[in-house]
Every structure is written in C-alpha cells, then in structure tokens.
Design a protein around this motif. Sequence first.
Motif, PDB file in Angstrom:
ATOM      1  N   THR A  14      10.589   4.683  -3.677  1.00  0.00           N
ATOM      2  CA  THR A  14      11.275   5.708  -4.460  1.00  0.00           C
ATOM      3  C   THR A  14      12.781   5.709  -4.193  1.00  0.00           C
ATOM      4  O   THR A  14      13.224   5.420  -3.090  1.00  0.00           O
ATOM      5  CB  THR A  14      10.689   7.097  -4.104  1.00  0.00           C
ATOM      6  N   GLY A  39       7.843   7.442 -12.477  1.00  0.00           N
ATOM      7  CA  GLY A  39       8.711   8.295 -13.276  1.00  0.00           C
ATOM      8  C   GLY A  39      10.179   8.000 -13.022  1.00  0.00           C
ATOM      9  O   GLY A  39      10.549   7.344 -12.043  1.00  0.00           O
ATOM     10  N   ASN A  40      11.032   8.466 -13.928  1.00  0.00           N
ATOM     11  CA  ASN A  40      12.488   8.329 -13.797  1.00  0.00           C
ATOM     12  C   ASN A  40      12.918   6.868 -13.667  1.00  0.00           C
ATOM     13  O   ASN A  40      13.618   6.474 -12.741  1.00  0.00           O
ATOM     14  CB  ASN A  40      12.993   9.141 -12.605  1.00  0.00           C
ATOM     15  N   ARG A  58       9.285   5.948  -8.208  1.00  0.00           N
ATOM     16  CA  ARG A  58      10.120   6.881  -8.961  1.00  0.00           C
ATOM     17  C   ARG A  58      11.605   6.615  -8.696  1.00  0.00           C
ATOM     18  O   ARG A  58      11.990   6.145  -7.632  1.00  0.00           O
ATOM     19  CB  ARG A  58       9.788   8.318  -8.573  1.00  0.00           C
TER      20      ARG A  58
END
Length: 612
Positions: free
Chosen positions: A234, A279-280, A257
């Motif tokens: 992440t 995500g992102n 992410r």
Amino acid sequence: MSRLGPAQRRPLNRGGRGGFSSAQGTDQSSGTVHPTILKQARKSGVLNLSQRGLSSVPENVWTLQEDVPEEAKVVSMDNTEDKWWDTVELNKLILASNMLTCLGEGLGKLSALTVLDVHDNHLTSLPKAVGSLENLQKLDIGHNKLTELPPHIGFLANLKTLQAEHNQLTEICEDVCSAKQLEVMNVSNNKIKALPRYICLLSRLRNLNVSHNNLSHLPPDIGALDALRIFDGTHNQLISLPDEFGNLRKLEQLHLRHNRLEFLPILRHCESLKEILAGNNNIRGLTEEHLQHLRAVTCLDLRDNKLQKLPDEITLLAGLERLDLTNNDISNLPLALGTMTSLKAIILDGNPMRSIRRDIIMRGTNEIKKYLVSRMSDDEMEKQCEKAQPSSVGRIGGGDDVVSSHDLYQLKALDYSNKGVSVLPDEVVEAALEAGVKTLNLSKNSLGDLPTNLSVLGPKLTEMNLASNKLSQVHPNIAQFDKLLMLDLRNNQLSDLPSQLAFLTLLRELVLSCNRLKQVPEVVYSLANLENLFVNDNQICDVNVEGFIKLKKLATLDLQNNDIAQVPPELGNCTWIRSLSLSGNAFRNPRPAILAKGTLATLEYLRSRIVT
C-alpha cells in the motif's frame, strides 16, 4: 502491529511495566540500574527498561550476567533465596520508548537474547555486536532514525521477526536476505526505492509489509517466496507487478491500495488468494484473463479507479462476498452479477449508474441482485445455471419448513423467510449452529419479537434480516449479536430501539424503513461504524444534526417520506455523506430543484444557509 505516534507514545508517568519509575529503577547520574530490577531479571530472564527517559543504556545492563553479587554465591541451607543456581541468562531485553541515540558494543555480551526491543527511540545506527546475537529471534527497531539496515543482521541465523517500520531507510541491503529463518518483515513507512534482488532467499517469509515507501517496481525473484501469505504494498508508486508474482501459491492477502496500477496483475497460480485490495489506482478495465484465476477471492476492492465496465466474467469469482466499486465510471452492471449467491455486498457509490434506478441501489445489495436477475431472459438464466458447478442439495426438515443444507453448509446462510411462523423451530437453529451460519433471513414471517433461541448463533452472525414481521419492539438480547454488520428491521411496527443496540459496534448497515418511528432512535448515534442508515417511510419530525455529526463513517442517509418540517442548515457540515435522500417531506427548503441536483449540491446549499 500499529504503534502510537511520537506525540502520543510517552505517558506522563514513565514507569515501566515492572512497576518501577525512572527514579526508582535507574540512576541517571551513575548510569546504573537499581539492583532490585537486576535481581528480578536474573530470575525471570527478562529486563524491561521501557519508558524511563534513558539517553544511554546503563553499563550494568551489559554486565548483568557477570556482576552476580557475592552474597548470592554463598551456599547456605538456611536461606536459599537468590543463589547462583536460581539465575537464568537474559533472553528478553526491552528498551523501548526511551531517548537512546545508540547502543553499546556491550550488547554482544548478552548472547542468550531471543528478543531485543528498542523501538521508539532516536537510534541512527546499530552496533556490530547485534550480529553476534546468534539466538535472537525477534528484533524490533521500529520508530527510530535509522538510514540503513546494517549488513551484520544477515548473521542472525535464528531471526524470525524483523520490525523496522517508521525509520528513514532508503534501501534494504542484500545481506538481510541471509537471515533465512525470517518469517515476518515490516519495513513500512520508510523511503525505500527498491527491494533486494535476492529476496527469494527468504524462503520462510510469510508476511512482508513494504507499505508507505517509494517503490516503483518489485524484483522478479519475489515470485519465489513460496511461504508468503500476506503482501502489503500500500502507498507506493507501483505501476505493475512482475509476472512472477503470480507464482505465489500460498498468497492469501494482497494489499495494493494507493499505487499507480493500470491493471490488476494476472495471478495464475495464486490459488489461496482471498483478499485483493487495489483501490486508489488507475485501473481502467478487467478481462477474463485477470479474473479466471481468482476463484477463491472473497473480497475485491477496486474503489477509486477508472473502471468503465464490469465484465460478465466477474461471475468466475465464485467465492466473492464483497465487491467495492466506489468512485469509478461504471454505468451498467452485468445481469449475471445477480446470480452470484455468495455475494453479500456490492458498493456502487460515486458511479454514474444508468441501468439501475437510484432507489434500488439505495435499498442495498439484495435488492440490486434481485433487480438484475429480474432483467435476465430465460435463455440467459439457463446459460448461467449451466455455468454453475453442480452440487448436491440436501434437505433439513419437511413440508413447508424445508431448509437447504447446501445453503447452510456451503453459503453459511439460513433462509427461513416467508414461512408464516411466529416461533423459530429449535431443530432449524441447531442445524444453523452446526453449519456455522453467518447470514440469517427471517423476513416475511409473523415474529412478534427476536426469537430467544437465536442467541446461540450470536458469536458468528454477520447479517440478520427480520423485515416484514410483526415486531413492536426488539428484545435487549440483541446485544449478543455483536458481530453483526447488517441488520434489516424494515416493515415492522417499531417505535423505538433498545439501548443494548449500542453493543453492535461493528454494524455498518441498519434498515429501519416503514416503521412507526417519530425520531431516529438515540442509540443509533452511538454506532460509530455505521455506513448506511435507512429510516425512510416513518413519522420522523426533525433531524438531529448533533447525532449525525457523531457518525463520521455514514455514507448513505435515507430520510424520505417522513414528517420533517425543517432541515437544519448544519446538516450540510456532514460532508462525508455521499447519498442523502430527503424528498417526500413537508419542508420547503431545500427546494425540489436543489434536491434534484444530488447530494453534493444539497449539502453545499445547506452550508450556505448557516448563519455565522
């Protein structure tokens, strides 16, 4: 393991866990540790000097094994306390949360150490003596000011856990890869730009956390980490993952992410993968090649990407339970998505959906799936059934009380809806308990209260549907269901909720539509994790802004078709609400034209009316 930040980590009383304050335990002027603490350490093998304001390690710590008091060596049959034969070598040294800038070479004298914890100090380097601790299994050097990991860590042949998070590391030296027993490595929150090329030598590594660094790529050899189960990358700058990453057969959790990924990696052999958090990123599409290898995935997070379409092949993810598509560019969903029996949560907020009416989306996952299935033709439904894997469906009970054992054991779901019962049979509850049921549907019955025999299911239930019954109250033993994520109480006769509902601290979705509520029950405002609240079609007269401000995770609020005469402008300060429904009430402002512009426009309008 999360830790306190620099501003939080030192309490006013800096007494260690052993109960001695700094003044009692250490003499700063002479640089020594109180003899009482040393005596305890010789007995237990543990020396805890955390939170004592130490700027250097007292010298008698390094000589602990050598400086045995003479009186302890005297043999006496009258007093056998504290004799040399009762002592053990120091195996655990804790110097955490002090102000140490260095460790002395005397550390090498403590050769029996298995744990060395110096996290939360001001260390800029480690002594070479660390490499001589041949029995060391855990080294915690997190939250310091280290700019590099010394090569002598590679000499630690028994090291299993290395925690070096929150430092100033720019790289991980190749020598670390010689610590072949390493199982957990956390180097998160540093400035690392690349991982060691020969990271494949860490063949026992199970958990690798490289989050919050400056990684733009990963070495191909990472695919040879045969024991890896958790990878957290992440908050980096990854554009793609190497093809070899798909060889991680034991990988269970993949956290990606906040990177720059333009597509999901093709994970051909990741047969154990359960969770993908991507995500992102900049993911624009999914293909059958990406999805066909993810049949075991239960959670797929693709929020805040650039997806324009969800392919029909999404149904290849036969075990999928949660699909987060928040804030993408999706306008349509494949109809076959509605046939995925394992899917319990579809999150679509922030998408320009055209094929599904907004009111259907607001009703939640089950309604979305029902709508999609209703749009399927007979031919499409038949094709979808042919794709499904055949399974034997047994039956529990007889007549109208029949329950599918397939649903119980495979889907962990008990559907006992539309039976017309006012009491739940014990044999059905027992079957659900044996199967480990997590989802319970008792809607469309004649229940007057929460069945008392359900309490045995409390430790595992995550979803409970009691919609369309005759509930005039909810029994206080609802507190026993503290694992619930979703509770549906729509279409009943409720005028309030018990205070014990506050024990449902994990609750994310609460449906109270079509009841007799004159206000949102006060206990609702204590549900800090609540994301979706449906209280439409009641008799609510006012909006408790102070209550809603407490619900910082609330994304959906449906107050349609109530008796609200005035909307407080301060509601506009709840900017975290993504979907606000207010139509069908008695107020004049905001006007229907404002409401029609959507949630953001409504909240902005309300804020503009706040009198300062």
